[in-house]
Design a protein around this motif. Structure first.
Motif, PDB file in Angstrom:
ATOM      1  N   PHE A 215     -16.166  -6.035   4.398  1.00  9.66           N
ATOM      2  CA  PHE A 215     -16.880  -7.275   4.131  1.00  9.66           C
ATOM      3  C   PHE A 215     -18.374  -6.983   4.135  1.00  9.66           C
ATOM      4  O   PHE A 215     -18.837  -6.065   4.817  1.00  9.66           O
ATOM      5  N   LYS A 216     -19.091  -7.786   3.386  1.00 11.47           N
ATOM      6  CA  LYS A 216     -20.548  -7.759   3.443  1.00 11.47           C
ATOM      7  C   LYS A 216     -21.027  -9.189   3.267  1.00 11.47           C
ATOM      8  O   LYS A 216     -20.676  -9.858   2.288  1.00 11.47           O
ATOM      9  N   ASP A 217     -21.795  -9.681   4.230  1.00  7.33           N
ATOM     10  CA  ASP A 217     -22.344 -11.039   4.174  1.00  7.33           C
ATOM     11  C   ASP A 217     -21.267 -12.090   3.926  1.00  7.33           C
ATOM     12  O   ASP A 217     -21.397 -12.947   3.062  1.00  7.33           O
ATOM     13  N   ASP A 218     -20.171 -12.007   4.679  1.00  8.38           N
ATOM     14  CA  ASP A 218     -19.057 -12.967   4.612  1.00  8.38           C
ATOM     15  C   ASP A 218     -18.197 -12.868   3.363  1.00  8.38           C
ATOM     16  O   ASP A 218     -17.388 -13.758   3.101  1.00  8.38           O
ATOM     17  N   LYS A 219     -18.339 -11.823   2.563  1.00 13.25           N
ATOM     18  CA  LYS A 219     -17.559 -11.686   1.326  1.00 13.25           C
ATOM     19  C   LYS A 219     -16.852 -10.341   1.298  1.00 13.25           C
ATOM     20  O   LYS A 219     -17.330  -9.364   1.865  1.00 13.25           O
ATOM     21  N   TYR A 220     -15.704 -10.304   0.583  1.00 16.17           N
ATOM     22  CA  TYR A 220     -15.034  -9.020   0.364  1.00 16.17           C
ATOM     23  C   TYR A 220     -16.021  -8.118  -0.363  1.00 16.17           C
ATOM     24  O   TYR A 220     -16.654  -8.530  -1.336  1.00 16.17           O
ATOM     25  N   TYR A 221     -16.110  -6.854   0.081  1.00 14.21           N
ATOM     26  CA  TYR A 221     -17.092  -5.953  -0.526  1.00 14.21           C
ATOM     27  C   TYR A 221     -16.650  -4.508  -0.286  1.00 14.21           C
ATOM     28  O   TYR A 221     -16.287  -4.155   0.825  1.00 14.21           O
ATOM     29  N   GLY A 222     -16.683  -3.702  -1.328  1.00 16.18           N
ATOM     30  CA  GLY A 222     -16.225  -2.321  -1.191  1.00 16.18           C
ATOM     31  C   GLY A 222     -14.713  -2.279  -1.308  1.00 16.18           C
ATOM     32  O   GLY A 222     -14.098  -3.108  -1.972  1.00 16.18           O
ATOM     33  N   TYR A 223     -14.102  -1.320  -0.639  1.00 15.89           N
ATOM     34  CA  TYR A 223     -12.654  -1.126  -0.773  1.00 15.89           C
ATOM     35  C   TYR A 223     -11.885  -2.068   0.145  1.00 15.89           C
ATOM     36  O   TYR A 223     -12.244  -2.248   1.311  1.00 15.89           O
ATOM     37  N   GLY A 224     -10.797  -2.641  -0.408  1.00 18.75           N
ATOM     38  CA  GLY A 224      -9.948  -3.513   0.386  1.00 18.75           C
ATOM     39  C   GLY A 224      -8.596  -3.725  -0.252  1.00 18.75           C
ATOM     40  O   GLY A 224      -8.369  -3.357  -1.412  1.00 18.75           O
ATOM     41  N   THR A 225      -7.693  -4.320   0.506  1.00 17.73           N
ATOM     42  CA  THR A 225      -6.348  -4.630   0.033  1.00 17.73           C
ATOM     43  C   THR A 225      -6.070  -6.100   0.287  1.00 17.73           C
ATOM     44  O   THR A 225      -6.268  -6.588   1.403  1.00 17.73           O
ATOM     45  N   PHE A 226      -5.626  -6.798  -0.756  1.00 23.50           N
ATOM     46  CA  PHE A 226      -5.247  -8.201  -0.630  1.00 23.50           C
ATOM     47  C   PHE A 226      -3.735  -8.298  -0.795  1.00 23.50           C
ATOM     48  O   PHE A 226      -3.178  -7.787  -1.768  1.00 23.50           O
ATOM     49  N   TYR A 227      -3.091  -8.926   0.171  1.00 24.70           N
ATOM     50  CA  TYR A 227      -1.641  -9.130   0.153  1.00 24.70           C
ATOM     51  C   TYR A 227      -1.377 -10.613  -0.063  1.00 24.70           C
ATOM     52  O   TYR A 227      -1.774 -11.438   0.764  1.00 24.70           O
ATOM     53  N   TRP A 228      -0.729 -10.958  -1.151  1.00 29.78           N
ATOM     54  CA  TRP A 228      -0.345 -12.341  -1.388  1.00 29.78           C
ATOM     55  C   TRP A 228       0.934 -12.647  -0.632  1.00 29.78           C
ATOM     56  O   TRP A 228       1.773 -11.763  -0.415  1.00 29.78           O
ATOM     57  N   ALA A 229       1.112 -13.882  -0.273  1.00 29.88           N
ATOM     58  CA  ALA A 229       2.297 -14.313   0.468  1.00 29.88           C
ATOM     59  C   ALA A 229       3.579 -14.065  -0.328  1.00 29.88           C
ATOM     60  O   ALA A 229       4.639 -13.839   0.253  1.00 29.88           O
ATOM     61  N   ASN A 230       3.491 -14.044  -1.666  1.00 33.58           N
ATOM     62  CA  ASN A 230       4.680 -13.845  -2.497  1.00 33.58           C
ATOM     63  C   ASN A 230       5.074 -12.377  -2.623  1.00 33.58           C
ATOM     64  O   ASN A 230       6.074 -12.050  -3.246  1.00 33.58           O
ATOM     65  N   GLY A 231       4.270 -11.447  -2.066  1.00 34.05           N
ATOM     66  CA  GLY A 231       4.597 -10.025  -2.117  1.00 34.05           C
ATOM     67  C   GLY A 231       3.733  -9.212  -3.070  1.00 34.05           C
ATOM     68  O   GLY A 231       3.763  -7.986  -3.034  1.00 34.05           O
ATOM     69  N   ASP A 232       2.960  -9.856  -3.941  1.00 38.19           N
ATOM     70  CA  ASP A 232       2.031  -9.119  -4.797  1.00 38.19           C
ATOM     71  C   ASP A 232       0.944  -8.481  -3.932  1.00 38.19           C
ATOM     72  O   ASP A 232       0.654  -8.962  -2.836  1.00 38.19           O
ATOM     73  N   LYS A 233       0.338  -7.393  -4.444  1.00 35.87           N
ATOM     74  CA  LYS A 233      -0.685  -6.691  -3.665  1.00 35.87           C
ATOM     75  C   LYS A 233      -1.729  -6.085  -4.598  1.00 35.87           C
ATOM     76  O   LYS A 233      -1.405  -5.537  -5.642  1.00 35.87           O
ATOM     77  N   TYR A 234      -2.989  -6.196  -4.195  1.00 34.19           N
ATOM     78  CA  TYR A 234      -4.095  -5.552  -4.903  1.00 34.19           C
ATOM     79  C   TYR A 234      -4.758  -4.561  -3.963  1.00 34.19           C
ATOM     80  O   TYR A 234      -5.082  -4.901  -2.817  1.00 34.19           O
ATOM     81  N   GLU A 235      -4.973  -3.339  -4.453  1.00 31.30           N
ATOM     82  CA  GLU A 235      -5.724  -2.320  -3.721  1.00 31.30           C
ATOM     83  C   GLU A 235      -6.861  -1.876  -4.613  1.00 31.30           C
ATOM     84  O   GLU A 235      -6.629  -1.436  -5.747  1.00 31.30           O
ATOM     85  N   GLY A 236      -8.080  -1.989  -4.135  1.00 27.82           N
ATOM     86  CA  GLY A 236      -9.192  -1.566  -4.955  1.00 27.82           C
ATOM     87  C   GLY A 236     -10.520  -2.088  -4.456  1.00 27.82           C
ATOM     88  O   GLY A 236     -10.665  -2.461  -3.287  1.00 27.82           O
ATOM     89  N   TYR A 237     -11.451  -2.151  -5.367  1.00 28.09           N
ATOM     90  CA  TYR A 237     -12.833  -2.461  -5.006  1.00 28.09           C
ATOM     91  C   TYR A 237     -13.199  -3.906  -5.291  1.00 28.09           C
ATOM     92  O   TYR A 237     -12.705  -4.521  -6.240  1.00 28.09           O
ATOM     93  N   TYR A 238     -14.103  -4.388  -4.447  1.00 25.67           N
ATOM     94  CA  TYR A 238     -14.623  -5.750  -4.541  1.00 25.67           C
ATOM     95  C   TYR A 238     -16.143  -5.708  -4.540  1.00 25.67           C
ATOM     96  O   TYR A 238     -16.758  -4.802  -3.983  1.00 25.67           O
ATOM     97  N   LYS A 239     -16.713  -6.730  -5.147  1.00 25.60           N
ATOM     98  CA  LYS A 239     -18.158  -6.937  -5.080  1.00 25.60           C
ATOM     99  C   LYS A 239     -18.380  -8.439  -4.972  1.00 25.60           C
ATOM    100  O   LYS A 239     -17.838  -9.205  -5.785  1.00 25.60           O
ATOM    101  N   ASP A 240     -19.133  -8.860  -3.980  1.00 22.53           N
ATOM    102  CA  ASP A 240     -19.451 -10.275  -3.770  1.00 22.53           C
ATOM    103  C   ASP A 240     -18.202 -11.152  -3.736  1.00 22.53           C
ATOM    104  O   ASP A 240     -18.183 -12.248  -4.282  1.00 22.53           O
ATOM    105  N   GLY A 241     -17.128 -10.647  -3.124  1.00 16.71           N
ATOM    106  CA  GLY A 241     -15.916 -11.429  -2.941  1.00 16.71           C
ATOM    107  C   GLY A 241     -14.948 -11.419  -4.098  1.00 16.71           C
ATOM    108  O   GLY A 241     -13.912 -12.095  -4.049  1.00 16.71           O
ATOM    109  N   THR A 242     -15.252 -10.685  -5.158  1.00 14.80           N
ATOM    110  CA  THR A 242     -14.419 -10.667  -6.362  1.00 14.80           C
ATOM    111  C   THR A 242     -14.011  -9.234  -6.705  1.00 14.80           C
ATOM    112  O   THR A 242     -14.783  -8.303  -6.503  1.00 14.80           O
TER     113      THR A 242
END
Length: 165
Positions: free
Chosen positions: A99-126
């Protein structure tokens, strides 16, 4: 307020109560500010357990929802998510990463409740930059993202075959 007093001021461990008698803060106080380890009780019924400096969360902390489930655990700077942490959504989704300044930033993984998953980079929460999106049905997108959208990548089906746009 109950605590250790020095020169007519609370210094050291103390408990501060709200007018209704419930706790507001329990932990260390120095120079009239939360400093050191402490727990702040949020109006909604949740709480923040962590390290404080000048009445702001600094360092590692855990935020709890009113039902006791975790909302966030990780690092903060001046009460903003900064550094590595995990944010838990009430629907079962979660984000683990930087995180940076309350936003996703740099490398992270998002897990959706339905089982989908994203692994990769973020900038300013996107999603921005290189990443992979794995769908619960077995499909997979590999490539780049720009402003959260697919950009210069390939979508594969469950058998590894390219899916035409």
């Amino acid at each position: 307020m109950v605590g250790y007093w020095k020169d007519d001021e609370v210094n050291g461990f103390a408990t501060i109560y709200k007018p209704d008698g419930s706790k507001l803060y329990e932990g260390n106080i120095k120079d009239k500010k939360y400093n050191g380890e402490g727990t702040f009780y949020v109006k909604s019924g949740g709480k923040i357990v962590g390290y404080w400096k000048d009445s702001k969360v600094n360092g590692y902390a855990t935020f709890y929802n009113p039902d006791g489930s975790k909302l966030y655990e990780g690092n903060l700077k001046n009460s903003e998510y900064n550094g590595y942490g995990t944010f838990y959504y009430t629907n079962g989704s979660k984000y683990e990463g930087n995180f940076k300044d309350d936003k996703y930033y740099g490398y992270g993984t998002f897990y959706w409740a339905n089982g989908d998953k994203y692994e990769g980079y973020y900038k300013d929460g996107t999603r921005n930059g290189q990443g992979n999106l794995y769908y619960v049905n077995g499909n997979k997108y590999e490539g780049s993202f720009k402003d959260g959208l697919f950009f210069n990548g390939t979508l594969y089906d469950i058998n590894g075959k390219t899916v035409e746009n």
